[in-house]
Design a protein around this motif. Structure first.
Motif, PDB file in Angstrom:
ATOM      1  N   GLU A 555       0.746  -0.951   0.021  1.00 13.30           N
ATOM      2  CA  GLU A 555      -0.029  -0.083   0.041  1.00 13.30           C
ATOM      3  C   GLU A 555       0.745   1.309  -0.097  1.00 13.30           C
ATOM      4  O   GLU A 555       0.708   2.186  -0.774  1.00 13.30           O
ATOM      5  N   ILE A 556       1.968   1.171   0.913  1.00  9.69           N
ATOM      6  CA  ILE A 556       2.679   2.337   0.803  1.00  9.69           C
ATOM      7  C   ILE A 556       3.568   2.635  -0.403  1.00  9.69           C
ATOM      8  O   ILE A 556       3.679   3.707  -0.841  1.00  9.69           O
ATOM      9  N   LYS A 557       4.093   1.484  -0.865  1.00  7.31           N
ATOM     10  CA  LYS A 557       4.880   1.515  -1.993  1.00  7.31           C
ATOM     11  C   LYS A 557       4.174   2.028  -3.261  1.00  7.31           C
ATOM     12  O   LYS A 557       4.364   2.580  -4.085  1.00  7.31           O
ATOM     13  N   ALA A 558       2.693   1.677  -3.407  1.00  8.23           N
ATOM     14  CA  ALA A 558       1.719   1.920  -4.407  1.00  8.23           C
ATOM     15  C   ALA A 558       1.547   3.693  -4.415  1.00  8.23           C
ATOM     16  O   ALA A 558       1.758   4.222  -5.512  1.00  8.23           O
ATOM     17  N   LEU A 559       1.601   3.815  -3.254  1.00 10.41           N
ATOM     18  CA  LEU A 559       1.150   5.613  -2.968  1.00 10.41           C
ATOM     19  C   LEU A 559       2.765   6.474  -3.394  1.00 10.41           C
ATOM     20  O   LEU A 559       2.926   7.323  -4.005  1.00 10.41           O
ATOM     21  N   GLU A 560       3.891   5.628  -2.909  1.00  9.92           N
ATOM     22  CA  GLU A 560       5.076   6.225  -3.157  1.00  9.92           C
ATOM     23  C   GLU A 560       5.338   6.301  -4.799  1.00  9.92           C
ATOM     24  O   GLU A 560       6.049   7.472  -5.113  1.00  9.92           O
ATOM     25  N   LEU A 561       4.926   5.194  -5.346  1.00  7.57           N
ATOM     26  CA  LEU A 561       4.865   5.185  -6.927  1.00  7.57           C
ATOM     27  C   LEU A 561       4.287   6.370  -7.414  1.00  7.57           C
ATOM     28  O   LEU A 561       4.866   7.030  -8.259  1.00  7.57           O
ATOM     29  N   LYS A 562       2.994   6.396  -6.908  1.00  7.38           N
ATOM     30  CA  LYS A 562       2.145   7.594  -7.685  1.00  7.38           C
ATOM     31  C   LYS A 562       2.792   9.104  -7.489  1.00  7.38           C
ATOM     32  O   LYS A 562       2.887   9.762  -8.274  1.00  7.38           O
ATOM     33  N   ILE A 563       3.081   9.114  -6.235  1.00  4.37           N
ATOM     34  CA  ILE A 563       3.841  10.402  -6.078  1.00  4.37           C
ATOM     35  C   ILE A 563       4.817  10.791  -6.889  1.00  4.37           C
ATOM     36  O   ILE A 563       5.328  11.837  -7.156  1.00  4.37           O
ATOM     37  N   ALA A 564       5.736   9.525  -6.774  1.00  6.03           N
ATOM     38  CA  ALA A 564       7.239   9.771  -7.755  1.00  6.03           C
ATOM     39  C   ALA A 564       6.893  10.048  -9.087  1.00  6.03           C
ATOM     40  O   ALA A 564       7.628  10.963  -9.798  1.00  6.03           O
ATOM     41  N   THR A 565       5.805   9.349  -9.597  1.00  9.03           N
ATOM     42  CA  THR A 565       5.399   9.559 -10.998  1.00  9.03           C
ATOM     43  C   THR A 565       5.084  10.842 -11.144  1.00  9.03           C
ATOM     44  O   THR A 565       5.203  11.732 -12.346  1.00  9.03           O
ATOM     45  N   TYR A 566       4.034  11.601 -10.257  1.00  8.69           N
ATOM     46  CA  TYR A 566       3.389  12.844 -10.385  1.00  8.69           C
ATOM     47  C   TYR A 566       4.584  13.751 -10.170  1.00  8.69           C
ATOM     48  O   TYR A 566       4.548  14.856 -10.884  1.00  8.69           O
ATOM     49  N   ARG A 567       5.431  13.519  -9.556  1.00 10.71           N
ATOM     50  CA  ARG A 567       6.484  14.561  -9.262  1.00 10.71           C
ATOM     51  C   ARG A 567       7.546  14.676 -10.298  1.00 10.71           C
ATOM     52  O   ARG A 567       7.673  15.812 -10.613  1.00 10.71           O
ATOM     53  N   TYR A 568       7.742  13.445 -11.054  1.00 14.01           N
ATOM     54  CA  TYR A 568       8.581  13.781 -12.423  1.00 14.01           C
ATOM     55  C   TYR A 568       7.681  14.643 -13.150  1.00 14.01           C
ATOM     56  O   TYR A 568       8.346  15.375 -14.037  1.00 14.01           O
ATOM     57  N   GLU A 569       6.545  14.116 -13.544  1.00 15.11           N
ATOM     58  CA  GLU A 569       5.662  14.756 -14.638  1.00 15.11           C
ATOM     59  C   GLU A 569       5.738  16.411 -14.366  1.00 15.11           C
ATOM     60  O   GLU A 569       5.777  17.097 -15.122  1.00 15.11           O
ATOM     61  N   LEU A 570       5.416  16.913 -13.070  1.00 16.81           N
ATOM     62  CA  LEU A 570       5.356  18.124 -12.545  1.00 16.81           C
ATOM     63  C   LEU A 570       6.773  18.984 -12.971  1.00 16.81           C
ATOM     64  O   LEU A 570       6.545  20.028 -13.468  1.00 16.81           O
ATOM     65  N   TYR A 571       7.764  18.283 -12.826  1.00 12.37           N
ATOM     66  CA  TYR A 571       8.926  19.037 -13.022  1.00 12.37           C
ATOM     67  C   TYR A 571       9.234  19.185 -14.605  1.00 12.37           C
ATOM     68  O   TYR A 571       9.794  20.004 -15.028  1.00 12.37           O
ATOM     69  N   LYS A 572       8.912  17.855 -15.341  1.00  5.96           N
ATOM     70  CA  LYS A 572       9.283  17.818 -16.687  1.00  5.96           C
ATOM     71  C   LYS A 572       8.161  18.865 -17.597  1.00  5.96           C
ATOM     72  O   LYS A 572       8.723  19.606 -18.080  1.00  5.96           O
ATOM     73  N   ASN A 573       6.971  18.667 -17.103  1.00  4.53           N
ATOM     74  CA  ASN A 573       6.017  19.340 -17.889  1.00  4.53           C
ATOM     75  C   ASN A 573       5.734  20.922 -17.460  1.00  4.53           C
ATOM     76  O   ASN A 573       5.335  21.846 -18.112  1.00  4.53           O
ATOM     77  N   TYR A 574       6.184  21.356 -16.090  1.00  4.67           N
ATOM     78  CA  TYR A 574       6.013  22.564 -15.696  1.00  4.67           C
ATOM     79  C   TYR A 574       7.254  23.413 -15.557  1.00  4.67           C
ATOM     80  O   TYR A 574       7.119  24.548 -14.924  1.00  4.67           O
ATOM     81  N   TYR A 575       8.557  22.582 -15.425  1.00  4.94           N
ATOM     82  CA  TYR A 575       9.650  23.453 -14.927  1.00  4.94           C
ATOM     83  C   TYR A 575      10.588  23.334 -16.165  1.00  4.94           C
ATOM     84  O   TYR A 575      10.911  24.340 -16.890  1.00  4.94           O
ATOM     85  N   TYR A 576      11.350  22.064 -16.222  1.00  5.89           N
ATOM     86  CA  TYR A 576      12.262  21.607 -17.213  1.00  5.89           C
ATOM     87  C   TYR A 576      12.020  22.002 -18.671  1.00  5.89           C
ATOM     88  O   TYR A 576      12.599  22.588 -19.599  1.00  5.89           O
ATOM     89  N   GLU A 577      10.743  21.608 -19.132  1.00  8.35           N
ATOM     90  CA  GLU A 577      10.489  21.711 -20.511  1.00  8.35           C
ATOM     91  C   GLU A 577       9.199  22.642 -20.934  1.00  8.35           C
ATOM     92  O   GLU A 577       8.688  22.840 -22.071  1.00  8.35           O
ATOM     93  N   LYS A 578       8.855  23.453 -19.842  1.00  6.04           N
ATOM     94  CA  LYS A 578       7.796  24.390 -20.408  1.00  6.04           C
ATOM     95  C   LYS A 578       8.605  25.576 -20.953  1.00  6.04           C
ATOM     96  O   LYS A 578       9.558  26.134 -20.436  1.00  6.04           O
TER      97      LYS A 578
END
Lengths: 586, 339
Positions: A555-578
């Motif tokens: 359960e914890i790992k699933a949430l960790e994965l979701k957060i890690a994925t969203y975090r990567y997307e945030l920085y990719k789409n809204y910071y590095y590549e925007k």
């Protein structure tokens, strides 16, 4: 012969000096097992936390005669330097009290406590240690550090003296006699800022030079207003999925970092020099369109005007004296300073205060609501348009400093894990300190609150909290961060804001947005990782999730994965590549 | 007056240095000391250098040498190197060349702070004179006993740390309960915010030094005056020199050596000063109180949550050191003592 004697004398003197060094160096060691616990609370602080920790130390040593718990107090101002040198040189203590931001910085030096939290505590009947804490697992943050390459998620600290649903706050203390003399009801205290300003206006007849005794601290005063604005404002820059309940808190600081550093002005060279990836293109700071700035700063101006003349150069002692002598009817206090204040009133207040317990009353820092905005329009402080623009982003009710989760506590130096015996000792001490029977006594000694389910909050502390609204506190109020994370032309944002609000607009800002835009600065870009690190973290989490079989851990790992994925997307789409400006979505 | 000792060999201890270096070293020495004198040769006796007595002496000096190296020299050289680096919050350094110096010189706050520093600098120079006058008055006292009593009275405050004095003055000037603030209100009908008014703060700081007599410096000057032969004063008396002329023609020129020593201290302290300003600092007086020293301090240890800019502080520290050194050398060169 004479020469030989001199040689012998020299050799003996050197040997003596060396042995003294050796004795000195070894004086700390002995047959006892040593556990060093570092905190920023000392025996002469105004708080009683040190006395609480001393109690833990003594009780634990009574129980474990072969253990020597060494309590190390270091001043708050030097704490970071001590941690820097300690972790760099391998001399950091075993157990360290850390704030949230410190944990982020030193995450790679800290032990992940998740496996221990999921085991049974030696001092409790619960199946898992984590279940002893108020709110259980949901009250603990999975650390979402943005500062270390491995971006590890886990439970990294053990709270000793905090409660996820209760924050000890600064309260307004008022002189009941003077308030009643002005025609106000001392039992009907202000809850909203409208009620607060009405009180201040009424008191101004008797106290034209200022109603509140304050010290030279500008930042805290402004925070009383600025954190009443910006309710979930950062969410508006990002897709709604990043604000879902299970990830909102974990991604809060990532969103804050992106909004507050979204501009590459001035630091491309430094990133380049370090061989790091530079975000795509320069753009204005994302805060230059904030809809509540004008109203927020005007309220700040009105609020500062309530403080007694000369507050900017008044020290703590004089500010307290102004109140305890009855020169000013309102003051601010915390649970730790309240008792001293009462005894000072008894000694200095004379007939300016009611006798005994009826001398003073308390009320929390008010909250901003729609009525207050209307009141400000009526008074001519702000325009209707400014009020309308700000209204969606105001608090509307009491906000919580805690955000429903534990925020700070004791961490374990990762180096401790190299010695199994020491690791067991450190974990055992933490479990002892958070056992219910120990905590019941601890909260009284430390004049604190407990993280453990069922431990009563001492009365001296319980009155220092805003009452919780029926539908819960409001969280993620961010209005102050645009200022507090910035710098401004004076190199110190409090100076620029103070001058602007007190009539010295030397930089000619046309409005509050211009002021805040000038202050907001991408200073914290250095804490943002390279995009590849977020990608690696996501891949690691995926692998960990795949490899986990235990249901609770899954359960914890699933949430960790979701957060890690969203975090990567945030920085990719809204910071590095925007490219272009980062603006709120429709 | 230039001295010249002709036909004397060069200093032998420099024999192993490259000739060019030896020449430069000698030139700097002669320039600073304002002399063309060449020291007589001294042969190094290596047996004595590495002998038992030297070893014992070295052992005694070892703690001082080690602490000097650790606490003075290493931080100093470390500071010089890091002035050319970007230093992150974990202490990691990245070489950035002259970037920190560029940041310093392009910072408008630096120029404001230099203005404030010059204000304190000029007044600190002027305020050296009350100490000299006080010393001369004390020196002229006929009774040795009375002179002794005054000397002791003057030295008594030395046991109180200067920080305590400053905090005391802050209390005296306090807006709410300050004695001088109350007095000023009674005299002028207005309550002045001595500590929070940007127009007043610099004068407030200067005033806190009243009566501007420094005990240490009095002792230095009086030591100088005591060292002058009685025959000088007798001759002046016989020539009928008046008290004012005696001051300007004899006493002052004869303690220029001591004045130079104090002046170098004042120069260094004025250029790098920040501790007094730090104690008086608040947001309202930011512009009026900021000195380069305080700027250096706040860049390394900011008041707000902004990250420390250690590189900037190192660079500014190095600049202040160089300026201070340069002015001290000029003082040594141009402020001349009378024989």
């Amino acid at each position: 012969m004479k020469k030989l004697r001199r040689i012998l004398t020299t050799v003996l003197a050197s040997a003596f000096a060396l042995s003294m060094f050796a004795v000195g160096a070894c004086s700390g060691s002995g047959s006892k097992k040593e556990l060093v616990v570092m905190t920023w609370h000392g025996p002469y602080d105004s708080t009683q936390y040190y006395q609480g920790y001393k109690y833990l130390e003594e009780e634990y040593e009574k129980l474990h005669k072969d253990v020597d718990v060494v309590l190390r107090s270091e001043p708050d101002a030097q704490y970071t330097q001590i941690l820097d040198t300690g972790f760099s040189g391998g001399t950091a203590p075993d157990i360290i009290l850390m704030k949230s931001a410190q944990r982020s910085t030193y995450l790679s030096d800290l032990l992940d406590l998740t496996p221990y939290f999921l085991e049974k505590s030696a001092y409790s009947d619960s199946d898992r240690w984590i279940d002893d804490f108020i709110g259980g697992m949901s009250s603990f943050k999975l650390e979402n550090s943005g500062s270390e390459a491995e971006a590890k998620l886990g439970y990294m600290f053990v709270p000793f003296d905090s409660n996820p649903n209760f924050a000890e706050e600064m309260m307004f203390v008022f002189n009941k006699k003077q308030v009643a003399a002005a025609g106000l009801d001392p039992e009907d205290t202000p809850e909203t800022y409208e009620e607060f300003f009405v009180w201040m206006e009424t008191l101004s007849e008797d106290f034209p030079n200022g109603r509140i005794a304050g010290n030279t601290d500008v930042g805290t005063k402004l925070s009383h207003i600025t954190f009443e604005f910006g309710n979930h404002y950062y969410d508006s820059f990002f897709d709604a999925k990043y604000s879902e309940a299970d990830v909102s808190d974990a991604l809060f600081w990532d969103k804050a970092y992106i909004v507050l550093t979204y501009s590459q002005n001035g630091f491309e060279e430094e990133l380049d020099a370090k061989g790091l990836q530079v975000p795509v293109s320069g753009a204005p700071m994302a805060t230059d369109s904030t809809p509540y700035n004008d109203a927020m700063m005007e309220f700040a101006r009105q609020y500062l005007a309530q403080y007694r003349e000369g507050w900017i150069s008044t020290n703590d002692t004089d500010a307290a004296l102004l109140f305890t002598r009855g020169d000013v009817p309102v003051y601010t206090a915390t649970a730790n300073t309240y008792d001293t204040l009462l005894s000072d009133i008894e000694a200095q207040g004379g007939d300016k205060f009611n006798a005994g317990e009826d001398a003073v009353g308390l009320f929390p820092v008010p909250y901003m609501d729609a009525d207050t905005l209307d009141y400000a329009v009526e008074k001519g402080w702000i325009t209707q348009a400014q009020a309308d623009s700000a209204e969606p982003w105001i608090a509307g009710k009491y906000s919580s400093v805690t955000g429903g989760q534990f925020d700070f506590g004791f961490t374990i130096n990762k180096k401790v894990a190299e010695n199994e015996e020491k690791l067991d000792l450190a974990i055992d001490f933490m479990q002892f300190a958070t056992s219910k029977s120990v905590q019941e006594e601890y909260v009284i000694k430390a004049n604190s609150i407990s993280p453990i389910d069922g431990v009563r909050i001492p009365e001296s502390v319980s009155k220092f909290s805003s009452p919780e609204p029926e539908d819960g506190y409001v969280t993620q109020m961010i209005g102050g961060y645009s200022l507090e994370w910035g710098q401004g032309p004076d190199d110190n944002w409090t100076v620029t804001v103070y001058n602007y609000l007190c009539g010295d607009n030397k930089y000619g800002y046309k409005n509050a947005t211009e002021l805040i835009t000038a202050i907001t600065d991408p200073l914290w870009y250095g804490d943002i990782l390279q995009l590849s690190a977020y990608k690696d973290a996501m891949d690691t989490k995926q692998a960990e999730y795949d490899a986990t079989t235990d249901e609770a851990m899954k359960e914890i790992k699933a949430l960790e994965l979701k957060i890690a994925t969203y975090r990567y997307e945030l920085y990719k789409n809204y910071y590095y590549e925007k490219t272009g400006p980062l603006t709120p979505l429709a | 007056m230039k001295k010249k000792a002709e036909g004397v060999k060069l200093h032998n201890s420099g024999r192993n240095l490259p000739a060019a270096l030896k020449k430069i070293g000698l030139k700097i020495r002669n320039y600073v000391l304002d002399t063309e004198e060449v020291l007589p040769g001294q042969k190094i006796r290596w047996k004595r250098v590495f002998g038992l007595s030297a070893l014992v002496a070295f052992l005694f000096a070892l703690p001082a040498i080690v602490t000097n190296i650790i606490f003075d020299w290493i931080p100093m050289f470390d500071g010089i190197i890091k002035a050319f680096c970007y230093v992150d919050s974990r202490g990691n350094s990245y070489f950035v060349g002259l970037q920190n110096f560029k940041n310093v010189f392009s910072d408008p706050i630096l120029y404001k702070s230099i203005g404030n520093m010059l204000f304190f600098f000029v007044f600190n120079l002027l305020l050296m004179f009350p100490t000299i006058i006080c010393t001369v008055v004390m020196f002229r006292m006929k009774s040795a006993k009375v002179q002794y009593v005054y000397r002791v009275l003057l030295c008594l405050p030395m046991v109180v740390p200067s920080l305590v004095f400053t905090l005391l003055w802050i209390f005296v000037f306090g807006y709410n309960f300050g004695v001088l603030t109350d007095l000023a209100e009674r005299l002028f009908g207005h309550r002045y915010n001595f500590l929070g008014d940007p127009k007043l703060i610099k004068w407030t700081i200067l005033f806190t030094g009243i009566p501007w007599v420094t005990s240490n410096n009095v002792l230095i000057y009086i030591g100088g005056l005591n060292g002058i032969s009685e025959s000088v004063w007798d001759a002046a008396k016989m020539d009928g020199v008046g008290p004012i002329r005696k001051f300007f023609s004899l006493e002052l020129p004869l303690i220029v050596g001591q004045f130079k020593l104090v002046l170098i201290g004042v120069l260094g302290a004025s250029i790098t000063s920040y501790s007094t300003q730090l104690l008086y600092y608040n947001a309202a007086v930011h512009d009026s109180i900021m000195t380069p020293g305080l700027l250096m301090y706040y860049k390394a240890f900011p008041l707000t949550t902004v990250p420390s800019d250690y590189g900037y502080s190192y660079a500014l520290g190095l600049i202040l050191f160089v300026v201070s050194l340069f002015l001290s050398l000029l003082t040594l060169k141009f402020v001349k003592s009378s024989d």
